[in-house]
Design an enzyme around this catalytic site. Structure first.
Site, mmCIF file in Angstrom:
data_model
loop_
_atom_site.group_PDB
_atom_site.id
_atom_site.type_symbol
_atom_site.label_atom_id
_atom_site.label_comp_id
_atom_site.label_asym_id
_atom_site.label_seq_id
_atom_site.Cartn_x
_atom_site.Cartn_y
_atom_site.Cartn_z
ATOM 1 C CB SER B 93 -0.932 -0.073 1.220
ATOM 2 O OG SER B 93 -1.929 0.885 1.141
ATOM 3 C CG ASP B 215 -6.589 -2.665 -3.862
ATOM 4 O OD1 ASP B 215 -7.254 -1.928 -3.097
ATOM 5 O OD2 ASP B 215 -5.363 -2.832 -3.760
ATOM 6 C CG HIS B 243 -5.625 -2.241 -0.012
ATOM 7 N ND1 HIS B 243 -4.970 -1.804 -1.155
ATOM 8 C CD2 HIS B 243 -5.023 -1.619 1.026
ATOM 9 C CE1 HIS B 243 -4.014 -0.957 -0.807
ATOM 10 N NE2 HIS B 243 -4.029 -0.827 0.510
#
Lengths: 371, 263
Positions: B93, B215, B243
Site C-alpha cells: 500500500s 482493490d 487490498h
C-alpha cells in the site's frame, strides 16, 4: 398445558432479533441478512445477497474496512464496536457493529458474521462530544496564542526599556563621581541612583517572567561557586549604599563551595532585600543570613513590621500578587514569583514565617558539595 | 535506537534479505503470514512505522511525519542498520511509495523494490484517476474520528511518558491496528493526500508491482500506471482480491516474491 412455551424459536430469533445480522463470504460478498436489517435498509434479500459489502458502506467505511477491519478480522478473528454508517436509498443508518470470522477446523475462513445495532442517538451523542472536544481544543489554542503574543510583547517591552534606563544609570554614575556637587545635589543623585537600580531590577523581573512563561524556564548556570559569599556581600553592600538611612545587618557563613548559579542567588537576595526594605519597619534593622548546614544552603532575610495576613501568604509566590492592601507598593509583583522560580530551579524551596516577631523569607536548597 | 524506535524484528536466513514495510492501518503483523512462508530461504526483517504497532511513540514528530518523506527517511535508516549488500524492499500500500522515495534517496542500499497495491496518488486529478475525491478522503478521516479501534486515550500519555516501561504498552483488544487517533489521522492525511507521480520515473532499481483485482484503495489502472512509469519494472496481476493480499492470499504473494527475487 399451561404457561408459556419454554422453547425459543431460534429461526425467528435470527430473523427478527432486535439487531441486524449480516453474513459475508471471505471475499466480502453478502450471503445472508436477517429481516431486521433488511427492514432498516428497506431492501429485500434479493437486493442485498450477492452484493459486495462495500455497496453498503460510505467511502470512509470502505477504506477503513479494507485498511483496518478486514486485516483485524484476519489477524485476530474478531473486531468489536465499530461505528459505521450503512447507506441505503433513504439515507444513512448509523450502527455499531461487532464482527467475527467463522472458521472451520483447519482454520479456513468460511464466513464473516456481523451483528449490527442501530445507534442513532448514541452516534449523535458521540458526534456532539467530538465536536465539543474539537471546539474546546481550538479555543484553548486560540487563547494560548493570544497569551503568548502578550508575553512576547512584555519581553520586547522589557528589553527595549533596558537601554534608556542603562543610559540614565550611566549618567547618575558620572554625576556621583563628579567632585563639584553640592550636598543637596548629591542627595538627589543618590536618590535617583537607587530609583534607577530599582527600575533595572523591575525590568529584569519582567523579562525573567516573560522568559519563564514563554517556555524557557529560568535558566541556571550551575557551577561550584566558591565566591558565593562575595556575591551575596556585594548585594548587601549595594543595598546599604542605596539606602544609607537603613540598618542592614548580615551574617554570611558559607563553608562549602555549593553547586549553584551565584548570579541567580544574588538576584534572589536582591529581590528579598528590596522587599524587606520596602515593607519592613523603617526604624528596625533588616537581617540577612546565609549559612550552610550539613546538606543545605539557607539564605534568609528578616524584617520587622506588620505580619503578612495568612490569606496573602498562600498566594505570595504567584505572579502579580502584590501582598494586596498593604499599600505603599510599586512594581508588578513579579519579584517573589521569580524568587520562587529560582529556588525551584535549584531543586530547593522558599519558606516564609511572618508573625509579630518579624517576617522571614528563607531559601533552602540542597548543597551538593562539589569536589 | 532505530531498532527500538521502529520495533525491528529479524528472523530467517538466506539471501537476499527481505525488508517488509506495512501500510496505512495496521502494523508489521500484516506481513507475518507472508514472511513466515519465506523465512526458510531468506533473511526477514519486519518493522513498524513510527506511530504504528509497537514503535516508540515518543519518537513521533508531527512535522516530520506530515508527509511520506519522513517515513522514507526512517526506511533509509532502517535499511542502513541492516548490514547486507542484498536488500529487497517489499512495501504494501502506501509503503510502496515510501520505499520508492527511500530508494531514490539512497539507491545503493536497495537491490530491488516489490510494491504490493501501490498508488502514487489516491485523489483523481484531471486525466489521472486515483479512485477518490477529496470529499471521500474527508469521510475516511471522519470514520477515524469515530473509531479509535481499541485505543484508550489514557494509554497515550502513559506510553509516551514511560518509554522505559514497555508493559504499559501491552496490547488491548482490537490492538493490532490500534493507533493514537491523532497519529492515525496524520498518517491518513500523509497517505491519501500524497502525490508521488513525478517520483516514479526516478526509481533507480528494478521494481515489481503486485496487483490485486477489486482493490478499491489501489485499483488495477493505478497499479499499471505505476508499472508504466517506473523505468525498470514488471507487473504481475494476482488472483487475490481486495487490498490486503498479504493477509488474504499469503501463499500467492509469497510465491510471487520468491519467483521475482530468484529470477
Amino acid at each position: 398445558m399451561s404457561g408459556p412455551d419454554p422453547t425459543e424459536d431460534l429461526l425467528d430469533l435470527y430473523e427478527n432479533a432486535p439487531c441486524g445480522y449480516l453474513s459475508l463470504a471471505p471475499d466480502s460478498t453478502i450471503v445472508r441478512a436477517n429481516r431486521t436489517l433488511l427492514g432498516w435498509l428497506d431492501l429485500s434479500a434479493d437486493d442485498l445477497v450477492g452484493k459486495p459489502l462495500r455497496d453498503l458502506l460510505g467511502t470512509g467505511g470502505r477504506i477503513a474496512y479494507e485498511t483496518h477491519l478486514a486485516p483485524l478480522l484476519r489477524l485476530q478473528g474478531f473486531v468489536y464496536e465499530i461505528a459505521l454508517d450503512l447507506r441505503c436509498d433513504h439515507g444513512l443508518v448509523p450502527v455499531i457493529a461487532n464482527a467475527s470470522e467463522k472458521r472451520d477446523e483447519s482454520d479456513n475462513h468460511l464466513f464473516t458474521r456481523l451483528t449490527l445495532f442501530r445507534a442513532e442517538d448514541r452516534r449523535k451523542y458521540e458526534r456532539n462530544l467530538l465536536e465539543a472536544k474539537i471546539r474546546a481544543e481550538s479555543e484553548a489554542e486560540q487563547r494560548d496564542r493570544e497569551a503568548e503574543l502578550r508575553e512576547q510583547f512584555i519581553a520586547v517591552l522589557g528589553h527595549d526599556l533596558r537601554n534608556p534606563v542603562a543610559a540614565l544609570k550611566a549618567g547618575t554614575d558620572l554625576l556621583k563621581d563628579s567632585g563639584n556637587l553640592g550636598t543637596e545635589d548629591r542627595e538627589i543623585v543618590t536618590f535617583m541612583d537607587s530609583t534607577l537600580d530599582r527600575s533595572i531590577e523591575l525590568i529584569n523581573n519582567v523579562m525573567d517572567f516573560a522568559r519563564g512563561r514563554l517556555g524557557s524556564d529560568i535558566s541556571l548556570d550551575l557551577q561550584p561557586a566558591p565566591d558565593l559569599d562575595r556575591k551575596l556581600e556585594t548585594v548587601i553592600a549595594e543595598a546599604k549604599a542605596a539606602r544609607p538611612d537603613r540598618d542592614i545587618r548580615s551574617e554570611i557563613a558559607i563553608d562549602t563551595s555549593v553547586e549553584c548559579d551565584p548570579d541567580r542567588l544574588a538576584q534572589l537576595l536582591s529581590n528579598l532585600l528590596s522587599n524587606a526594605l520596602h515593607h519592613g519597619r523603617h526604624d528596625a534593622p533588616v537581617m540577612v543570613k546565609a549559612i550552610t548546614t550539613r546538606d543545605e544552603l539557607e539564605v534568609s532575610v528578616t524584617n520587622s513590621g506588620t505580619p503578612i495576613p495568612a490569606n496573602v501568604l498562600e498566594t505570595l509566590f504567584q505572579p502579580f500578587d502584590r501582598g494586596s492592601k498593604q499599600g505603599n507598593h510599586d512594581g508588578l509583583g513579579l519579584g517573589l514569583f521569580i524568587v520562587d522560580q529560582i529556588a525551584t530551579a535549584h531543586g530547593g524551596r522558599m519558606e516564609v514565617v511572618s508573625d509579630e516577631g518579624g517576617t522571614t523569607f528563607k531559601l533552602v536548597i540542597p548543597s551538593k558539595e562539589s569536589e | 535506537m532505530i531498532e527500538s524506535r521502529n520495533n525491528i524484528r529479524t528472523f530467517g536466513s538466506g539471501s537476499p534479505t527481505l525488508l517488509f514495510s506495512h501500510g496505512f492501518g495496521c502494523d508489521q503483523s500484516m506481513w507475518e503470514p507472508v514472511a513466515n512462508r519465506l523465512a526458510d530461504s531468506f533473511r526477514i526483517v519486519l518493522f513498524d512505522h513510527v506511530g504504528a504497532g509497537r514503535s516508540d511513540l515518543s519518537a513521533y514528530d508531527k512535522a516530520k511525519y506530515a508527509s511520506l518523506d519522513g517515513y522514507a527517511r526512517d526506511v533509509v535508516e532502517v535499511a542502513r542498520s541492516i548490514d547486507t549488500p542484498d536488500l529487497v524492499f517489499v512495501g504494501h500500500s502506501v509503503s510502496a511509495m515510501i520505499g520508492a522515495l527511500a530508494a531514490i534517496e539512497a539507491p545503493d542500499l536497495f537491490k530491488q523494490l516489490i510494491m504490493v497495491g501501490p498508488s502514487p496518488r489516491y485523489i483523481d486529478d484531471g486525466d489521472y484517476s486515483g479512485g477518490f475525491d477529496e470529499q471521500q478522503i474527508e469521510e475516511l478521516l471522519e470514520f477515524l474520528d469515530n473509531n479509535h479501534l481499541g485505543w484508550s486515550a489514557a494509554m497515550g500519555p502513559a506510553i509516551m511518558g514511560n518509554p522505559d516501561r514497555p508493559e504499559l504498552g501491552e496490547r488491548l483488544t482490537n490492538s493490532f491496528c490500534s493507533t493514537d487517533p491523532d497519529i492515525a489521522r496524520d498518517f491518513a492525511r500523509a497517505t491519501f493526500f500524497s502525490d508521488n507521480r513525478a517520483d516514479l520515473s526516478a526509481v533507480p532499481v528494478p521494481t515489481l508491482v503486485l496487483q490485486c483485482s477489486e482493490d478499491i484503495i489501489a485499483p488495477v489502472e493505478v497499479g499499471k500506471y505505476v508499472a508504466e512509469n517506473v523505468p525498470d519494472s514488471s507487473f504481475v496481476q494476482l488472483e487475490a482480491t481486495g487490498h490486503c493480499p498479504n493477509l488474504s492470499a499469503p501463499d500467492e504473494v509469497a510465491q510471487a516474491i520468491r519467483h521475482y527475487v530468484r529470477s
